[in-house]
Design a protein around this motif. Structure first.
Motif, short mmCIF file in Angstrom:
data_model
loop_
_atom_site.label_atom_id
_atom_site.label_comp_id
_atom_site.label_asym_id
_atom_site.label_seq_id
_atom_site.Cartn_x
_atom_site.Cartn_y
_atom_site.Cartn_z
N ASN A 3 0.83 -1.11 0.08
CA ASN A 3 0.10 0.11 0.08
C ASN A 3 0.89 1.29 0.13
O ASN A 3 1.71 1.23 0.99
N PRO A 4 0.61 1.96 -1.03
CA PRO A 4 1.56 3.42 -1.06
C PRO A 4 1.29 4.25 0.24
O PRO A 4 2.10 4.96 0.40
N ASN A 5 0.20 4.16 0.99
CA ASN A 5 -0.11 5.09 2.21
C ASN A 5 0.71 4.22 3.56
O ASN A 5 0.56 4.93 4.64
N ASP A 6 1.35 3.20 3.37
CA ASP A 6 1.95 2.77 4.58
C ASP A 6 3.27 3.22 4.92
O ASP A 6 3.38 3.27 6.18
N GLY A 7 3.86 4.36 4.10
CA GLY A 7 5.07 5.02 4.55
C GLY A 7 4.53 6.27 5.08
O GLY A 7 5.62 7.25 5.34
N TYR A 8 3.29 6.57 5.56
CA TYR A 8 2.98 7.81 6.04
C TYR A 8 2.43 7.48 7.40
O TYR A 8 1.69 6.87 7.69
N ARG A 9 2.74 8.64 8.10
CA ARG A 9 1.97 8.66 9.38
C ARG A 9 0.97 9.99 9.58
O ARG A 9 1.57 10.85 9.36
N ALA A 79 3.44 12.62 7.78
CA ALA A 79 4.62 12.65 8.03
C ALA A 79 5.19 11.35 7.59
O ALA A 79 4.63 10.23 7.84
N PRO A 80 6.26 11.32 6.78
CA PRO A 80 6.84 10.02 6.40
C PRO A 80 7.43 9.23 7.35
O PRO A 80 7.99 9.67 8.44
N VAL A 81 7.16 7.95 7.49
CA VAL A 81 7.72 7.00 8.52
C VAL A 81 9.04 6.38 8.07
O VAL A 81 9.19 5.80 7.00
N GLU A 82 10.17 6.65 8.61
CA GLU A 82 11.34 6.32 8.42
C GLU A 82 11.47 4.78 8.88
O GLU A 82 11.22 4.79 9.95
N THR A 83 11.90 3.87 8.06
CA THR A 83 12.36 2.57 8.29
C THR A 83 13.66 2.51 8.47
O THR A 83 14.47 3.09 7.94
#
Length: 103
Positions: A3-9, A79-83
């Motif tokens: 999902n492209p929205n998984d990287g955002y909070r 906000a982007p979630v940094e892995t």
């Protein structure tokens, strides 16, 4: 599937100070409408006083809701979630350290 929205909070930065002015204006509208109703109150025209209060409240409520919703939407951020590339150990797991000799 990725999902492209998984990287955002979703972050909401709304505080009470952001809507404090709107609440003050709303209280002023209520008190002005009550003062108007008190001024119009008489033994023969009581229905006009009540209708004035109701009309002011009904007409001003959508503007208050619009102002609150737009303020709320302006304070929502993605906000982007940094892995982490190197995962950190979880809990109280002892880590191995190399011992260096001092001379």
């Amino acid at each position: 599937m990725n999902n492209p929205n998984d990287g955002y909070r979703l972050v909401c930065t709304l505080t009470f100070g952001d809507i404090y002015g709107q609440i003050i204006v709303w209280l002023m509208v209520i008190f002005i409408s009550l003062a108007t109703a008190l001024a119009l109150w008489s033994t023969t025209r009581q229905i006009y006083a009540l209708a004035t209060v109701g009309l002011i409240l009904v007409l001003s409520l959508p503007f208050l809701l619009f102002a609150f919703v737009t303020t709320l939407l302006n304070h929502i951020e993605f906000a982007p979630v940094e892995t982490a590339k190197n995962p950190q150990p979880q809990g109280n797991v002892p880590t191995q350290k190399t011992v260096q000799a001092t001379s």
